[in-house]
Design a protein around this motif. Structure first.
Motif, short mmCIF file in Angstrom:
data_model
loop_
_atom_site.label_atom_id
_atom_site.label_comp_id
_atom_site.label_asym_id
_atom_site.label_seq_id
_atom_site.Cartn_x
_atom_site.Cartn_y
_atom_site.Cartn_z
N ILE A 272 0.84 -1.20 0.00
CA ILE A 272 0.00 0.00 0.00
C ILE A 272 0.87 1.25 0.00
CG2 ILE A 272 -1.62 1.34 1.39
CD1 ILE A 272 -2.76 -1.33 2.38
N ARG A 273 1.89 1.19 0.82
CA ARG A 273 2.78 2.34 0.92
C ARG A 273 3.40 2.68 -0.42
NH1 ARG A 273 7.84 3.07 5.12
NH2 ARG A 273 8.47 5.11 4.34
N ILE A 274 3.79 1.66 -1.15
CA ILE A 274 4.40 1.92 -2.46
C ILE A 274 3.45 2.71 -3.34
CG2 ILE A 274 5.07 0.78 -4.61
CD1 ILE A 274 6.37 -1.42 -2.88
N GLU A 275 2.21 2.28 -3.38
CA GLU A 275 1.25 2.97 -4.26
C GLU A 275 1.03 4.40 -3.79
OE1 GLU A 275 0.40 1.70 -6.99
OE2 GLU A 275 1.34 -0.22 -6.48
N LEU A 276 0.88 4.57 -2.48
CA LEU A 276 0.62 5.91 -1.96
C LEU A 276 1.80 6.85 -2.24
CD1 LEU A 276 -1.07 5.19 1.49
CD2 LEU A 276 -2.13 5.99 -0.62
N GLU A 277 2.99 6.34 -2.05
CA GLU A 277 4.13 7.23 -2.22
C GLU A 277 4.45 7.49 -3.68
OE1 GLU A 277 7.01 7.86 0.42
OE2 GLU A 277 6.35 6.48 1.98
N ARG B 176 -2.08 12.03 5.86
CA ARG B 176 -2.55 11.12 6.89
C ARG B 176 -2.26 9.68 6.55
NH1 ARG B 176 -7.47 9.56 9.99
NH2 ARG B 176 -7.32 8.11 8.26
N TYR B 177 -2.61 9.28 5.35
CA TYR B 177 -2.43 7.88 5.00
C TYR B 177 -0.96 7.51 4.89
CZ TYR B 177 -7.41 7.36 4.34
OH TYR B 177 -8.77 7.30 4.56
N VAL B 178 -0.18 8.37 4.28
CA VAL B 178 1.24 8.05 4.17
C VAL B 178 1.86 7.97 5.56
CG1 VAL B 178 3.49 8.92 3.44
CG2 VAL B 178 1.55 8.98 1.86
N SER B 179 1.50 8.91 6.42
CA SER B 179 2.05 8.86 7.78
C SER B 179 1.70 7.55 8.45
CB SER B 179 1.50 10.02 8.62
OG SER B 179 1.81 11.25 8.03
N GLU B 180 0.42 7.24 8.43
CA GLU B 180 -0.02 6.04 9.12
C GLU B 180 0.67 4.80 8.61
OE1 GLU B 180 -4.64 6.93 10.16
OE2 GLU B 180 -4.07 4.91 9.55
N VAL B 181 0.68 4.65 7.31
CA VAL B 181 1.23 3.42 6.77
C VAL B 181 2.74 3.40 6.95
CG1 VAL B 181 1.64 4.07 4.38
CG2 VAL B 181 0.82 1.78 4.90
N LEU C 265 -15.23 -6.04 -2.17
CA LEU C 265 -14.04 -6.45 -2.92
C LEU C 265 -12.81 -6.42 -2.03
CD1 LEU C 265 -14.19 -4.76 -6.45
CD2 LEU C 265 -14.19 -7.18 -5.91
N ALA C 266 -12.66 -5.32 -1.31
CA ALA C 266 -11.48 -5.17 -0.46
C ALA C 266 -11.41 -6.30 0.56
CB ALA C 266 -11.51 -3.82 0.24
N HIS C 267 -12.56 -6.66 1.12
CA HIS C 267 -12.59 -7.73 2.11
C HIS C 267 -12.02 -9.02 1.53
CE1 HIS C 267 -14.39 -6.77 5.96
NE2 HIS C 267 -15.06 -5.82 5.34
N ILE D 294 -5.44 -4.38 6.48
CA ILE D 294 -5.00 -3.01 6.27
C ILE D 294 -5.66 -2.43 5.04
CG2 ILE D 294 -2.99 -1.53 6.02
CD1 ILE D 294 -1.31 -3.65 7.19
N LEU D 295 -5.66 -3.22 3.97
CA LEU D 295 -6.27 -2.76 2.74
C LEU D 295 -7.77 -2.51 2.96
CD1 LEU D 295 -5.37 -2.02 0.01
CD2 LEU D 295 -5.48 -4.40 -0.70
N VAL D 296 -8.40 -3.40 3.67
CA VAL D 296 -9.82 -3.23 3.97
C VAL D 296 -10.05 -1.90 4.67
CG1 VAL D 296 -11.76 -4.06 5.34
CG2 VAL D 296 -10.33 -5.68 4.09
N ARG D 297 -9.21 -1.65 5.67
CA ARG D 297 -9.38 -0.42 6.44
C ARG D 297 -9.24 0.81 5.58
NH1 ARG D 297 -7.24 2.50 11.27
NH2 ARG D 297 -6.21 3.37 9.46
N TYR D 298 -8.19 0.85 4.80
CA TYR D 298 -7.96 2.06 4.01
C TYR D 298 -8.99 2.24 2.91
CZ TYR D 298 -3.62 2.91 6.46
OH TYR D 298 -2.68 3.18 7.44
N VAL D 299 -9.31 1.15 2.24
CA VAL D 299 -10.32 1.27 1.19
C VAL D 299 -11.66 1.71 1.79
CG1 VAL D 299 -11.71 -0.01 -0.48
CG2 VAL D 299 -9.24 -0.34 -0.41
N SER D 300 -12.01 1.11 2.92
CA SER D 300 -13.27 1.50 3.56
C SER D 300 -13.26 2.98 3.88
CB SER D 300 -13.47 0.71 4.85
OG SER D 300 -13.47 -0.68 4.59
N GLU D 301 -12.22 3.40 4.54
CA GLU D 301 -12.16 4.79 4.97
C GLU D 301 -12.27 5.75 3.80
OE1 GLU D 301 -9.30 4.77 8.86
OE2 GLU D 301 -9.17 6.43 7.46
N VAL D 302 -11.46 5.50 2.81
CA VAL D 302 -11.42 6.45 1.71
C VAL D 302 -12.72 6.37 0.90
CG1 VAL D 302 -10.35 5.07 -0.10
CG2 VAL D 302 -9.77 7.48 0.12
#
Lengths: 252, 252
Positions: A91-96, A155-160, B144-146, B152-160
């Motif tokens: 995930i971090r790779i994609e975000l960054e 926020r997301y980059v920080s968290e991850v 889908l994310a689930h 982690i992916l579930v969390r971020y996809v849900s949030e966003v």
DNA sequence: AGCGCTTCAATTGCATGCAGTTTGGCTCTC
DNA sequence: GAGAGCCAAACTGCATGCAATTGAAGCGCT
């Protein structure tokens, strides 16, 4: 130093935020190892606040994935599985990549200077502890995210990134930071030059290699923890006294 | 329906989580509009809990970006700027590309059936309110994310996704969901076929077009709010009576 | 009437208290 | 000595209470 990297997302100066920041830093500097217990009382006493506030702070950190909150049980610093660590890096790779894509060719001279100053600080810290090196390296990425002026991305980059930091302390071997620093410099150069594709590729490779350096082989413990880890050792003691498993297992 | 889409990340059954889920749903269904006030007392009374719990829930939702928490002021449902909305969609695109990349060709028949069932539900809901359509569409993505089995992916996809949902209610025009449903079907098909590149492209295009349909022209108010919006009007009244700015500004 | 000042209800920030649950040791038995 | 069971301490879940801050109505002044 690098105080400007503090997350400002709804984190002003109330006591909860202060405690969050303190704990976050303690965690990513490995002063608090994964699995460390975080009793509300103790936190409250330590920070001079009531349990209510400590509890609230733990809730926030749990939302960030840095601590695990089990009902009626003491909160502990999160212990991500190997797979979760790998997922976090993906995930971090994609975000960054997104970060540098937005930033390529759009940085002011002052910003580039700031980035270089930060990497200089990383360089200087090379003699110090791993913990500080890791923190500085992480903050470099967060600094980049800040420059996008996108609170959500920050926020997301920080968290991850913090999460990855946490996993490093779990799965990393002694660690060599030098190449990472060079890669940071390369990224700055490419950003200044404005080559979006290039800098995205650099960032991708940088994070991927950090992940690969850190997250050593899956160590076939895809099961949970300890019980599987100890399985091979158990063979050697079948005839001798048995290790007190319950005692050890409780630790997790 | 679609109860399985509930985020399970450290959300078991304590009262805080219950309130969070309720509020989250109320927000994404636009029962609570952006800017709506959320006093702790009122929430506590409404849900039969103390203010402490309501407060904690608000803290969690603030961490997710769904509510804004201003010190000593009543919490309100978040009102993302247009730029933040666009950023959220950009992030979402990358995250969901990751989701379908991991999922392509790896879905079981049962999972594909579940996805199809969900889209059928979307289809059936076409006659209902926009709010429900939007929620179902969002939950398709979370479903889908689930399936990636990556918390982690579930969390971020849900949030966003929730965030995007929120922005839709702010900036969207009447909305037409039909094409979105077809795109969902196309994505399922490509996932089943296992063509990762294709499905990533589909997802990218799908989200991008949703964003473009929803986020109508920037309406050159890139500055903050109200004060900047009113700036041009202020010129016309320099010689006349001045608009009561404080009264209006307070609303935000 | 319009404007600023005072005051009060509404609301948040936080600490404390009580009840229920879990933990870890201790004893009692085999 | 090893193991099951019990008990007290520790800890969490939650509500309530009090002080501090804010928002807005009311009041007098121009």
């Amino acid at each position: 130093m690098a105080a400007h990297v503090s997350s400002k997302t709804s984190e002003s100066s109330d006591k909860v935020s202060v405690i969050c920041r303190a704990l976050r830093r303690a965690i990513i500097e490995q002063a608090l190892e994964p699995g460390a217990k975080l009793p509300e009382d103790a936190l409250g006493e330590r920070f001079g606040v009531s349990r209510t506030i400590a509890r609230h702070a733990l809730g926030q950190l749990a939302a960030e994935g840095l601590v695990e909150l089990r009902r009626n049980r003491i909160a502990v610093v999160a212990t991500p599985s190997w797979q979760e660590a790998r997922d976090a890096f993906d995930i971090r790779i994609e975000l960054e990549r997104l970060v540098v894509r937005q930033l390529a060719g759009k940085l002011t001279k002052a910003q580039i200077a700031e980035l270089n100053a930060h990497v200089d600080a990383e360089d200087r810290a090379r003699g110090g502890t791993d913990a500080v090196s890791i923190r500085l390296a992480t903050e470099f990425h967060i600094l980049l995210a800040h420059m996008t002026n996108s609170p959500i991305l920050v926020r997301y980059v920080s968290e991850v990134a913090y999460r990855c930091c946490l996993t490093l302390s779990l799965y990393s071997r002694p660690h060599s930071t030098e190449c990472a620093i060079n890669e940071h410099r390369a990224i700055i150069a490419a950003l200044a030059k404005g080559d979006a594709a290039k800098v995205m590729e650099l960032m991708h490779h940088h994070l991927d290699s950090v992940a690969n350096r850190a997250l050593v082989a899956p160590t076939p413990q895809r099961g949970r923890d300890l019980l599987d880890i100890l399985a091979p050792y158990a063979d050697e003691v079948t005839s001798n006294r048995v290790i007190k498993l319950p005692k050890l297992a409780r630790r997790s």
